[in-house]
Design a protein around this motif. Structure first.
Motif, PDB file in Angstrom:
ATOM      1  N   VAL A  71      -3.375   0.117  10.687  1.00  0.00           N
ATOM      2  CA  VAL A  71      -3.217   0.268   8.996  1.00  0.00           C
ATOM      3  C   VAL A  71      -2.180   1.621   8.935  1.00  0.00           C
ATOM      4  CG1 VAL A  71      -4.184   1.066   7.033  1.00  0.00           C
ATOM      5  CG2 VAL A  71      -5.547  -0.342   8.138  1.00  0.00           C
ATOM      6  N   ARG A  72      -2.182   2.479   9.940  1.00  0.00           N
ATOM      7  CA  ARG A  72      -1.481   3.734   9.739  1.00  0.00           C
ATOM      8  C   ARG A  72      -0.038   3.291  10.253  1.00  0.00           C
ATOM      9  NH1 ARG A  72      -1.535   8.497   7.148  1.00  0.00           N
ATOM     10  NH2 ARG A  72      -3.533   8.939   8.043  1.00  0.00           N
ATOM     11  N   SER A  73       0.042   2.416  11.097  1.00  0.00           N
ATOM     12  CA  SER A  73       1.610   2.046  11.706  1.00  0.00           C
ATOM     13  C   SER A  73       2.223   0.917  10.821  1.00  0.00           C
ATOM     14  CB  SER A  73       1.446   1.707  12.989  1.00  0.00           C
ATOM     15  OG  SER A  73       0.491   0.408  13.079  1.00  0.00           O
ATOM     16  N   SER A  74       1.164   0.332   9.870  1.00  0.00           N
ATOM     17  CA  SER A  74       1.816  -1.005   9.154  1.00  0.00           C
ATOM     18  C   SER A  74       2.552  -0.628   7.974  1.00  0.00           C
ATOM     19  CB  SER A  74       0.447  -1.944   8.731  1.00  0.00           C
ATOM     20  OG  SER A  74      -0.127  -1.229   7.933  1.00  0.00           O
ATOM     21  N   SER A  75       2.211   0.448   7.368  1.00  0.00           N
ATOM     22  CA  SER A  75       2.989   0.835   6.102  1.00  0.00           C
ATOM     23  C   SER A  75       2.520   2.353   5.890  1.00  0.00           C
ATOM     24  CB  SER A  75       2.400   0.051   4.978  1.00  0.00           C
ATOM     25  OG  SER A  75       1.156   0.140   4.695  1.00  0.00           O
ATOM     26  N   PRO A  76       3.234   3.108   4.961  1.00  0.00           N
ATOM     27  CA  PRO A  76       2.951   4.475   4.722  1.00  0.00           C
ATOM     28  C   PRO A  76       1.786   4.654   3.812  1.00  0.00           C
ATOM     29  CG  PRO A  76       5.328   3.967   4.551  1.00  0.00           C
ATOM     30  CD  PRO A  76       4.515   2.806   4.826  1.00  0.00           C
ATOM     31  N   GLY A  77       0.922   5.573   4.165  1.00  0.00           N
ATOM     32  CA  GLY A  77      -0.209   5.803   3.199  1.00  0.00           C
ATOM     33  C   GLY A  77      -1.601   6.309   3.816  1.00  0.00           C
ATOM     34  N   PRO A  78      -2.645   6.222   2.994  1.00  0.00           N
ATOM     35  CA  PRO A  78      -3.836   6.510   3.827  1.00  0.00           C
ATOM     36  C   PRO A  78      -4.533   5.341   4.477  1.00  0.00           C
ATOM     37  CG  PRO A  78      -4.101   6.286   1.403  1.00  0.00           C
ATOM     38  CD  PRO A  78      -2.694   6.203   1.656  1.00  0.00           C
ATOM     39  N   ILE A  79      -5.459   5.696   5.386  1.00  0.00           N
ATOM     40  CA  ILE A  79      -6.146   4.522   6.064  1.00  0.00           C
ATOM     41  C   ILE A  79      -7.196   3.764   5.329  1.00  0.00           C
ATOM     42  CG2 ILE A  79      -7.660   4.198   8.155  1.00  0.00           C
ATOM     43  CD1 ILE A  79      -6.047   6.383   9.536  1.00  0.00           C
ATOM     44  N   PHE A  80      -7.814   4.745   4.467  1.00  0.00           N
ATOM     45  CA  PHE A  80      -8.882   4.035   3.884  1.00  0.00           C
ATOM     46  C   PHE A  80      -8.446   4.031   2.374  1.00  0.00           C
ATOM     47  CE2 PHE A  80     -11.201   6.031   7.494  1.00  0.00           C
ATOM     48  CZ  PHE A  80     -11.849   5.068   7.990  1.00  0.00           C
TER      49      PHE A  80
ATOM     50  N   VAL B 140       0.439  -7.195  -0.797  1.00  0.00           N
ATOM     51  CA  VAL B 140      -0.593  -7.093   0.515  1.00  0.00           C
ATOM     52  C   VAL B 140       0.423  -6.767   1.654  1.00  0.00           C
ATOM     53  CG1 VAL B 140      -2.152  -8.223   1.988  1.00  0.00           C
ATOM     54  CG2 VAL B 140      -2.385  -8.304  -0.493  1.00  0.00           C
ATOM     55  N   THR B 141      -0.050  -5.982   2.429  1.00  0.00           N
ATOM     56  CA  THR B 141       1.004  -5.744   3.724  1.00  0.00           C
ATOM     57  C   THR B 141       0.567  -7.003   4.786  1.00  0.00           C
ATOM     58  OG1 THR B 141      -0.723  -4.432   5.030  1.00  0.00           O
ATOM     59  CG2 THR B 141       0.662  -3.397   3.331  1.00  0.00           C
ATOM     60  N   PRO B 142       1.764  -7.055   5.733  1.00  0.00           N
ATOM     61  CA  PRO B 142       1.467  -8.514   6.556  1.00  0.00           C
ATOM     62  C   PRO B 142       0.061  -8.032   7.637  1.00  0.00           C
ATOM     63  CG  PRO B 142       3.654  -7.404   6.636  1.00  0.00           C
ATOM     64  CD  PRO B 142       3.101  -6.786   5.809  1.00  0.00           C
TER      65      PRO B 142
END
Length: 400
Positions: free
Chosen positions: A239-248, A288-290
């Motif tokens: 989640v951290r590496s897929s897009s900027p922003g918090p994990i939860f 939605v991210t990939p």
């Protein structure tokens, strides 16, 4: 206590006594060192069982009989409100007056339904408590303990409206059954009041199942959080590496009894995905991210909700919680949605496994029938089936 059947109590007591006797016998009495004759064991077992059963049965039957005697003499009574003002309500009133004494029903008033003038005889016999739309306030003010809905069974929407108003009120509720429901045997009808009435269930699960369900929730969630920790770590990294922003991602949802709580998910959308306002997700949602799309297919994004289950805000199985924004729209179409707040929301639900995710409010209303079906047939066996079906969906990757 006075509503208990003596025969049912005796049968239940016989089973409980047998179980208790076996546990105590093997835990405390059985010591076979140096014993050559086991007949003494069997005699001890039988004597202990008969002593326990007889002593407890006598006390229970005395307690039930004493309370029932107080009820019949009118020393114990329960304030009862009649909902309805038609000729049918008047007939129900007379039957309750004639046969309800042995159940302790003390009619204290009536609440008319509709615009028609109340039946004159009923109005003369009972004080007007107020409109049915003020039922919660009437119940609190009059300390009502029993409500009898005496309107035509064919008025389904009106009955539904009344039951919605009574949701959360600490009263026993009975309604007149539909003839076809009685003929088909689709409901359990009692004839305790002279006229047949359907008792609305207040306790959705027996106490032992409520306790065991919560134990399963706590133990299951704790074990999953521990043993699935590598999955949590890997998912958080992705989640951290897929897009900027918090994990939860935390979002306010409405839980049991309408109490709001913060649901926790792995973030599957880009940051500020709802800056234009709340919106339901769809199959090809660009927000939605990939990686988020993959998480949703296998329900990985829901895994942090085991923490909500552990805290007691959710259960492993129950209706999925929604946001107040969407609930306000749903109840305009389906007021009975509020029945879902009688139980803890779930990590998975019958509606989710049978219908799937909803993309519109209309689909949420359509899915509602499965959640109502779950609530009306709640059991640990039902929970187990829903969990198995959920596992099948995860393995097949059929989530959204």
């Amino acid at each position: 206590i006075f509503r208990k059947s003596r025969l049912s109590e005796i049968i239940r007591l016989a089973r409980v006594s047998l179980l208790g006797t076996v546990v105590i016998f093997f835990a405390l009495l059985l010591d076979d060192q140096g014993v050559s004759n086991y007949h003494a064991y069997y005699k001890t077992f039988a004597a202990y069982y008969l002593l326990h059963f007889t002593f407890t049965a006598v006390l229970r039957l005395w307690a039930v009989s004493s309370v029932q005697s107080l009820v019949r003499r009118g020393i114990i009574s329960f304030p009862t409100l009649l909902v309805g003002g038609s000729q049918l309500a008047r007939t129900t009133y007379h039957e309750l007056l004639r046969t309800g004494r042995h159940l302790g029903l003390r009619l204290v008033g009536y609440a008319p339904v509709g615009d028609a003038a109340p039946d004159a005889e009923l109005a003369a016999a009972l004080p007007l408590s107020g409109s049915y739309q003020r039922l919660p306030a009437i119940i609190r003010a009059g300390r009502i303990e029993q409500v009898v809905i005496a309107i035509e069974p064919s008025e389904h929407r009106r009955i539904q409206e009344i039951l919605t108003l009574l949701e959360g009120s600490p009263v026993r509720v009975s309604v007149l059954p539909d003839l076809y429901q009685m003929l088909l045997g689709s409901v359990k009808v009692t004839h305790l009041f002279g006229t047949p009435l359907i008792e609305i269930k207040q306790d959705l699960l027996p106490v032992w199942q409520q306790v065991l369900k919560r134990v399963i929730d706590v133990v299951g969630s704790a074990l999953f959080l521990v043993f699935a920790s590598p999955v949590y770590a890997f998912t958080a990294l992705m989640v951290r590496s897929s897009s900027p922003g918090p994990i939860f991602y935390r979002q306010p949802r409405i839980g049991k009894n309408g109490v709001p709580f913060a649901i926790i998910k792995f973030r599957s959308m880009y940051v500020d995905a709802e800056k234009a306002g709340p919106a339901l997700s769809s199959d090809h949602d660009p927000r939605v991210t990939p990686w988020g799309r993959f998480m949703r297919k296998v329900r990985l994004d829901e895994f942090p909700q085991f923490w909500n289950v552990l805290k007691g805000e959710m259960s492993l199985v129950g209706p999925r919680p929604e946001r107040q924004f969407f609930i306000d729209q749903i109840v305009q179409i389906a007021p009975h949605y509020r029945h879902l707040h009688r139980v803890r929301p779930g990590l998975t639900s019958l509606g989710q496994v049978k219908y799937g995710y909803a993309e519109t409010v209309a689909q949420m209303v359509e899915r509602l029938k499965f959640d109502i079906l779950y609530i009306e047939n709640m059991s640990l066996a039902m929970d187990f089936r829903v969990l198995l079906y959920t596992l099948k969906i995860i393995v097949e990757g059929r989530g959204k």
